[in-house]
Design a protein around this motif. Structure first.
Motif, PDB file in Angstrom:
ATOM      1  N   LYS A 125      36.050  51.225  39.807  1.00  0.00           N
ATOM      2  CA  LYS A 125      35.238  50.491  40.483  1.00  0.00           C
ATOM      3  C   LYS A 125      36.126  49.748  41.931  1.00  0.00           C
ATOM      4  O   LYS A 125      35.724  50.328  42.988  1.00  0.00           O
ATOM      5  CB  LYS A 125      35.338  48.542  39.820  1.00  0.00           C
ATOM      6  CG  LYS A 125      35.894  47.869  39.594  1.00  0.00           C
ATOM      7  CD  LYS A 125      36.298  46.944  38.472  1.00  0.00           C
ATOM      8  CE  LYS A 125      35.554  47.567  37.307  1.00  0.00           C
ATOM      9  NZ  LYS A 125      35.483  46.222  36.076  1.00  0.00           N
ATOM     10  N   ASP A 150      29.937  50.317  34.854  1.00  0.00           N
ATOM     11  CA  ASP A 150      30.572  49.597  34.474  1.00  0.00           C
ATOM     12  C   ASP A 150      29.402  48.178  33.836  1.00  0.00           C
ATOM     13  O   ASP A 150      28.520  48.842  34.459  1.00  0.00           O
ATOM     14  CB  ASP A 150      31.220  48.425  35.542  1.00  0.00           C
ATOM     15  CG  ASP A 150      32.164  47.483  35.980  1.00  0.00           C
ATOM     16  OD1 ASP A 150      32.794  46.971  34.468  1.00  0.00           O
ATOM     17  OD2 ASP A 150      32.935  46.879  36.402  1.00  0.00           O
ATOM     18  N   SER A 151      29.871  47.574  32.663  1.00  0.00           N
ATOM     19  CA  SER A 151      28.552  47.747  31.950  1.00  0.00           C
ATOM     20  C   SER A 151      27.917  46.285  32.633  1.00  0.00           C
ATOM     21  O   SER A 151      26.202  46.690  32.346  1.00  0.00           O
ATOM     22  CB  SER A 151      28.708  46.907  30.832  1.00  0.00           C
ATOM     23  OG  SER A 151      29.847  45.470  30.784  1.00  0.00           O
ATOM     24  N   GLU A 152      28.266  45.382  33.551  1.00  0.00           N
ATOM     25  CA  GLU A 152      27.503  44.936  34.189  1.00  0.00           C
ATOM     26  C   GLU A 152      26.501  45.921  35.200  1.00  0.00           C
ATOM     27  O   GLU A 152      25.111  45.074  35.146  1.00  0.00           O
ATOM     28  CB  GLU A 152      28.358  43.886  35.040  1.00  0.00           C
ATOM     29  CG  GLU A 152      29.656  42.857  34.040  1.00  0.00           C
ATOM     30  CD  GLU A 152      30.465  43.373  33.825  1.00  0.00           C
ATOM     31  OE1 GLU A 152      30.928  44.685  34.130  1.00  0.00           O
ATOM     32  OE2 GLU A 152      31.073  42.782  33.038  1.00  0.00           O
ATOM     33  N   ASN A 223      38.513  41.007  37.707  1.00  0.00           N
ATOM     34  CA  ASN A 223      37.528  41.656  37.316  1.00  0.00           C
ATOM     35  C   ASN A 223      35.872  41.709  37.519  1.00  0.00           C
ATOM     36  O   ASN A 223      35.404  42.108  38.164  1.00  0.00           O
ATOM     37  CB  ASN A 223      37.885  42.099  35.620  1.00  0.00           C
ATOM     38  CG  ASN A 223      36.387  43.103  34.875  1.00  0.00           C
ATOM     39  OD1 ASN A 223      36.622  44.654  36.058  1.00  0.00           O
ATOM     40  ND2 ASN A 223      35.971  43.034  33.793  1.00  0.00           N
ATOM     41  N   GLU A 227      33.447  43.320  40.398  1.00  0.00           N
ATOM     42  CA  GLU A 227      32.144  43.652  40.372  1.00  0.00           C
ATOM     43  C   GLU A 227      31.419  43.039  40.941  1.00  0.00           C
ATOM     44  O   GLU A 227      30.556  44.035  40.900  1.00  0.00           O
ATOM     45  CB  GLU A 227      32.269  43.285  38.573  1.00  0.00           C
ATOM     46  CG  GLU A 227      33.617  44.070  37.821  1.00  0.00           C
ATOM     47  CD  GLU A 227      32.927  43.741  36.521  1.00  0.00           C
ATOM     48  OE1 GLU A 227      33.459  44.050  35.350  1.00  0.00           O
ATOM     49  OE2 GLU A 227      32.238  42.478  35.898  1.00  0.00           O
TER      50      GLU A 227
HETATM   51 MG    MG Z   1      33.104  45.376  33.889  1.00  0.00          MG
END
Ligand code: MG
Ligand code: NAD
Length: 393
Positions: A125, A150-152, A223, A227
């Motif tokens: 990121k 990135d999971s989100e 983080n 994000e």
């Molecule tokens: Mg994440």
């Protein structure tokens, strides 16, 4: 068969990627694996998946790495330095690049993959935070496909309609993107104890097993700030399009809210192999090795708002997002220096935000129109951050 380069193969995302890839050796062939200096792990991985090339960014390990490769009788070509990272990222034998180097060091090879029009699975990121507009413009110009790891962001991508057009929420009837975050290990810790937080405590994330830098960023919620900036660039969002929601259980990985009142959430166990498998195989679905959610075991499902006193770093990142690109590049660089200083025991946990704020306060906004200017801005911020640390001690 997709041919893959995995940048940052020895890290947490790199290892999870290899775990998924090995379950599907009929679909994926590994062309190259890279690491900074951990040549032992890298060569074992190369043997395991039959990689043709390995690259170590740190040239100082060259002799030891070559000696070990020779003693293992490996049929793999070893390369060293940043130019070699670029070469395995933009090589025309490669279809897909997993960008999983941590921090600003990932920018040059990731950008090379984008400029070569690859399918780029983006975990790094920081590269996007540093260079957002240039990165997305280059992807469009060169026909690269960027799939979020990135999971989100992977969750948001899954919750958006297939017809979604970059930046046009209204056309899809979207009212908000809800970016969730766990709040990290200090969600309920007394603020009076924050000064004494140790690196080991800060790295012990309640739900996710990750590399050190992102673990500290999760504890400070920098983080989530990175994000927020990442989401803006990936989907073309404005600051006001995104709300940050604390969800300590990390079962929902983010949501998209529609004007008719519907909210679509992506859920799953907190295991990065899900977004990795999703992006690797998109648009089809493959097994990832992740256990299905057991709803009988999900007792709590809670939500709240992150408070500025507990998470000053998150609010610094939101401020940088409003200031513009050079402020985001600056804060990202300062944060890398300050997190490293905290991990090395040179500054306290609360000093991370203190020093980050000093660097952002001193920043004079400039326009960044080339990658060279981005790198220069990053370097300047690192120097200001180093002097902020020196002033403290
Ligand atoms: Mg994440
Ligand atoms: P990590 O520290 O576990 O691994 C980092 C990798 O990068 C290693 O292979 C290391 O050798 C390599 N590397 C480090 N410095 C380098 C340098 N100067 N030059 C070249 N290579 C270098 O990190 P991670 O947790 O796997 O995270 C990787 C990236 O993915 C980060 O940008 C992080 O924010 C992002 N990410 C990670 C997770 C996670 O669950 N770990 C989740 C979402 C996003």
């Amino acid at each position: 068969m997709q041919t893959l380069t995995i940048l940052g193969a020895t890290g947490s995302i790199g290892k999870n990627t290899l775990d998924v890839v090995k379950r599907h050796n009929d679909k994926y062939r590994v062309y190259a694996l890279t690491a900074n200096s951990d040549y032992e792990t890298l060569l074992l991985q190369a043997r395991d998946v039959n990689a043709q090339h390995v690259v170590l960014a740190d040239v100082s390990v060259q002799n030891e790495a070559l000696a070990l490769a020779a003693s293992m009788e490996l049929d793999v070509q070893c390369h060293f330095g940043v130019d070699a990272l670029v070469k395995v990222s933009n090589d025309n034998k490669v279809d897909t690049v997993m960008a999983a180097i941590v921090g600003a060091a990932g920018l040059i090879p990731t950008f090379a993959a984008v400029a070569a029009g690859k399918r780029v699975l983006l975990a790094n990121k920081e590269a996007l935070v540093m260079s957002g507009e240039l990165f997305i413009a280059k992807a469009n110009e060169c026909g690269a496909t960027i799939l979020p790891i990135d999971s989100e962001h992977n969750a948001i991508f899954q919750c958006l309609p297939h017809s979604f057009k970059y930046g046009d929420l209204a056309a899809s009837g979207i009212s908000k993107v809800l970016l969730t975050g766990s709040g990290g290990p200090f969600l309920e810790t007394d603020l009076a104890l924050f000064d004494a937080i140790t690196p080991a405590q800060a790295c012990a994330h309640p739900n996710w097993d990750m590399g050190q830098k992102i673990s500290i960023d999760s504890a400070t919620m920098m983080n989530k700030g990175l994000e927020f900036i990442e989401a803006r660039w990936l989907f073309g969002l404005d600051n006001d399009d995104i709300d940050i929601v604390l969800h300590p259980q990390s079962t929902i990985h983010s949501m998209v809210q529609y004007v008719d009142g519907s909210v679509i959430a992506q859920m799953g166990a907190p295991d990065m192999r899900t977004p990795i498998a999703h992006a690797l195989a998109y648009p089809v679905r493959i097994k990832s090795g992740v256990n299905p959610l057991d709803f009988n075991q999900l007792r709590d499902f809670t939500f709240s708002t992150p408070c500025p006193e507990r998470y000053p770093n998150l609010y610094l990142a939101l401020r940088a997002a409003r200031m513009g690109q050079s402020a985001c590049t600056t804060l990202n660089a300062a944060n890398e220096i300050n997190v490293a200083a905290f991990l090395a025991g040179h500054i306290s946990f609360t000093d991370i935000a203190r020093c980050n704020a000093q660097v952002l306060d001193a920043h004079e906004i400039s326009s960044l129109t080339t990658i060279e200017q981005v790198i220069q801005c990053d370097q300047n911020a690192r120097e200001v951050a180093q002097s902020a640390i020196l002033e403290l001690s």
